[in-house]
Enzyme design. Structure first.
Site, short mmCIF file in Angstrom:
data_model
loop_
_atom_site.label_atom_id
_atom_site.label_comp_id
_atom_site.label_asym_id
_atom_site.label_seq_id
_atom_site.Cartn_x
_atom_site.Cartn_y
_atom_site.Cartn_z
N HIS A 80 0.90 -1.15 -0.11
CA HIS A 80 0.08 0.02 -0.03
C HIS A 80 0.84 1.27 0.13
O HIS A 80 0.20 2.40 -0.19
CB HIS A 80 -0.83 -0.03 1.32
CG HIS A 80 -2.27 0.80 0.70
ND1 HIS A 80 -3.30 0.52 1.48
CD2 HIS A 80 -2.64 1.34 -0.32
CE1 HIS A 80 -4.53 0.99 1.17
NE2 HIS A 80 -4.00 1.75 -0.07
N ASP A 132 -10.14 -0.62 3.50
CA ASP A 132 -8.87 -0.96 4.44
C ASP A 132 -9.20 -1.45 5.86
O ASP A 132 -10.31 -0.86 6.31
CB ASP A 132 -7.85 0.07 4.37
CG ASP A 132 -6.28 -0.77 4.61
OD1 ASP A 132 -6.09 -1.55 5.27
OD2 ASP A 132 -5.49 0.03 4.17
N HIS A 149 -7.00 -1.02 7.86
CA HIS A 149 -6.13 -0.16 8.73
C HIS A 149 -6.23 1.21 8.18
O HIS A 149 -6.52 1.50 7.04
CB HIS A 149 -4.53 -0.72 8.46
CG HIS A 149 -4.56 -2.20 8.69
ND1 HIS A 149 -4.44 -2.92 7.71
CD2 HIS A 149 -3.97 -2.75 9.74
CE1 HIS A 149 -4.09 -4.56 8.19
NE2 HIS A 149 -3.92 -4.28 9.61
N ASP A 206 -3.51 3.41 8.07
CA ASP A 206 -2.41 3.63 7.44
C ASP A 206 -2.07 5.38 7.60
O ASP A 206 -1.96 5.91 6.50
CB ASP A 206 -2.63 3.48 5.82
CG ASP A 206 -2.67 1.91 5.44
OD1 ASP A 206 -2.48 1.08 6.41
OD2 ASP A 206 -2.91 1.50 4.68
N HIS A 263 4.01 1.04 4.45
CA HIS A 263 2.41 0.98 4.12
C HIS A 263 1.63 1.18 5.12
O HIS A 263 0.42 1.18 4.63
CB HIS A 263 2.66 -0.64 3.45
CG HIS A 263 2.44 -1.87 4.80
ND1 HIS A 263 1.70 -3.03 4.42
CD2 HIS A 263 2.75 -1.61 6.07
CE1 HIS A 263 1.78 -3.70 5.51
NE2 HIS A 263 2.46 -2.84 6.53
N ASP A 304 -7.08 -1.90 -0.45
CA ASP A 304 -6.30 -2.79 0.30
C ASP A 304 -7.15 -4.05 0.46
O ASP A 304 -8.11 -4.28 1.17
CB ASP A 304 -5.85 -2.13 1.50
CG ASP A 304 -5.12 -3.14 2.40
OD1 ASP A 304 -5.09 -4.24 2.15
OD2 ASP A 304 -4.28 -2.33 3.14
N ASP A 342 -6.96 -6.27 2.36
CA ASP A 342 -7.17 -6.95 3.71
C ASP A 342 -8.52 -6.13 4.30
O ASP A 342 -8.66 -6.47 5.59
CB ASP A 342 -5.85 -6.52 4.70
CG ASP A 342 -5.47 -5.17 4.89
OD1 ASP A 342 -6.42 -4.43 5.10
OD2 ASP A 342 -4.25 -4.83 5.33
N GLU A 352 -1.55 -5.02 -1.63
CA GLU A 352 -1.27 -5.82 -0.44
C GLU A 352 -1.82 -7.30 -0.88
O GLU A 352 -1.48 -8.35 -0.05
CB GLU A 352 -2.24 -5.59 0.88
CG GLU A 352 -1.60 -4.25 1.48
CD GLU A 352 -0.21 -4.06 2.01
OE1 GLU A 352 0.14 -5.10 2.35
OE2 GLU A 352 0.11 -3.04 2.05
C1 DIR Z 1 0.44 -1.25 11.40
C2 DIR Z 1 0.02 -2.42 10.03
N1 DIR Z 1 -0.84 -0.24 11.54
C3 DIR Z 1 1.70 -0.64 10.96
N2 DIR Z 1 -0.59 -1.33 8.90
C4 DIR Z 1 -1.04 -2.24 7.88
O1 DIR Z 1 2.48 -1.39 10.99
O2 DIR Z 1 1.60 0.60 10.78
N3 DIR Z 1 -1.56 -1.35 6.90
N4 DIR Z 1 -0.90 -3.63 7.65
O3 DIR Z 1 -2.16 -2.07 5.81
MN MN Z 2 -3.47 -0.55 3.68
MN MN Z 3 -4.57 -2.90 5.45
#
Ligand code: DIR
Ligand code: MN
Ligand code: MN
Ligand code: MN
Length: 302
Positions: A96, A123, A125, A127, A140, A226, A228, A271
């Protein structure tokens, strides 16, 4: 509009390796053929090139910052080229972090053409991490913050001036994993978040109506998808699965309601990690959902 597929085989922003194989997985799942079968004029322009993944730890809170910058410079140019030709770019990710390059180019295109920009961030998350609050250093987890001007100069100023976008252009949907300090930043910057609790309480239809409110003929709608976002039971092929995501029917509704606006001007699919997938089923699901984004309805409607 005609579509251009742009492969972005990067995983330098992620915590797992394998998203670099995402573009091929989407090709093998038949993305181009599926769009062509819907009557879409679609070309595959091939892959953007970038540095290999050094697979080292964070430096000053960022993992692989130089590599992330290099990939995004390349993608920003490739995206701008397709937009200038009047084509709808679909970014085949890749992690991402690539949304910084694509969206920086898209935001500039909107300024040049007098369009309003609305970004749907699908998503698990948010991000919205920064170097001082990230638990991982993985970039990401930072693209929305960087696009809003919060992050390292090399990423916030990809397109020359910063910020590339303002937070009020963004609607986040499906969110269910936000780090504690990230939560504070989201609030401070007033990002509009439709998290899973909101979706559970209000339903996906009304969630999408709210997220799409104000989208009109002068709006460029960018979808940053994303994978996920989806519940891991239907989409296992991602590095950072989080329980409790939208199911197949909810995801279809999201895509169909976006299609109904007829305003989608660009799309990131990110992703996807074939290394973690089972028989490419997550890529096939992504293709199925993209068909809906381009107007294929699961019901007998026109
Ligand atoms: C988590 C995971 N918040 C990080 N983030 C992800 O590492 O900053 N984003 N997987 O897609
Ligand atoms: Mn993401
Ligand atoms: Mn994500
Ligand atoms: Mn345009």
């Amino acid at each position: 509009p005609p579509v251009s597929l742009i492969g972005v085989p990067t995983d330098v922003g992620a915590g797992h390796r394998g998203a670099r194989m995402g573009p091929e997985a989407l090709r093998i799942a038949g993305l181009q053929e599926a769009l062509a079968a819907r009557g879409v004029d679609v070309v595959d322009v091939g892959n953007v090139d970038g540095p290999r993944n050094p697979w080292v730890g964070p430096v000053d809170g960022y993992r692989h910052l130089d590599e992330v910058v290099a990939w995004n410079r390349g993608l920003m140019q490739a995206t701008a080229l397709e937009l200038e030709k009047g084509r709808l770019p679909i970014m085949l990710g890749g992690d991402h972090c690539l949304a910084m390059g694509s969206i920086t180019a898209i935001a500039r295109h909107c300024r040049n053409t007098g369009k309003k920009l609305r970004i749907l961030w699908l998503d698990a998350h948010s991000d919205f991490n920064t170097s001082n609050v990230t638990p991982s250093g993985n970039i990401h987890g930072m693209p929305v913050a960087c696009l809003c001007g919060i992050g390292p100069q090399a990423l916030t100023h990809l397109g020359g001036d910063a910020p590339a976008i303002s937070a009020d252009m963004v609607r986040q949907i499906g969110i269910r994993s936000v780090d504690p300090e990230e939560k504070r930043l989201i609030r401070e910057n007033k990002v509009e978040v439709y998290d899973m609790r909101y979706i559970d309480e209000v339903g996906m239809k009304r969630t999408m109506e709210a997220a799409l409110a104000g989208v009109d003929d002068d709006t460029h709608l960018h979808v940053s998808f994303d994978v996920d976002f989806l519940d891991p039971s239907i989409a296992p092929g991602v590095g950072t699965t989080v329980m409790g995501g939208p199911n197949y029917r909810e995801a279809q509704l999201v895509m169909e309601m976006i299609a109904d606006t007829r305003r989608m001007g660009s799309l990131d699919i990110v992703e996807l990690n074939p290394v973690l997938d089972r028989r490419n089923r997550t890529a096939k699901l992504a293709v199925d959902l993209v068909e809906s984004l381009f107007g294929k309805s699961t019901l007998m409607r026109d």
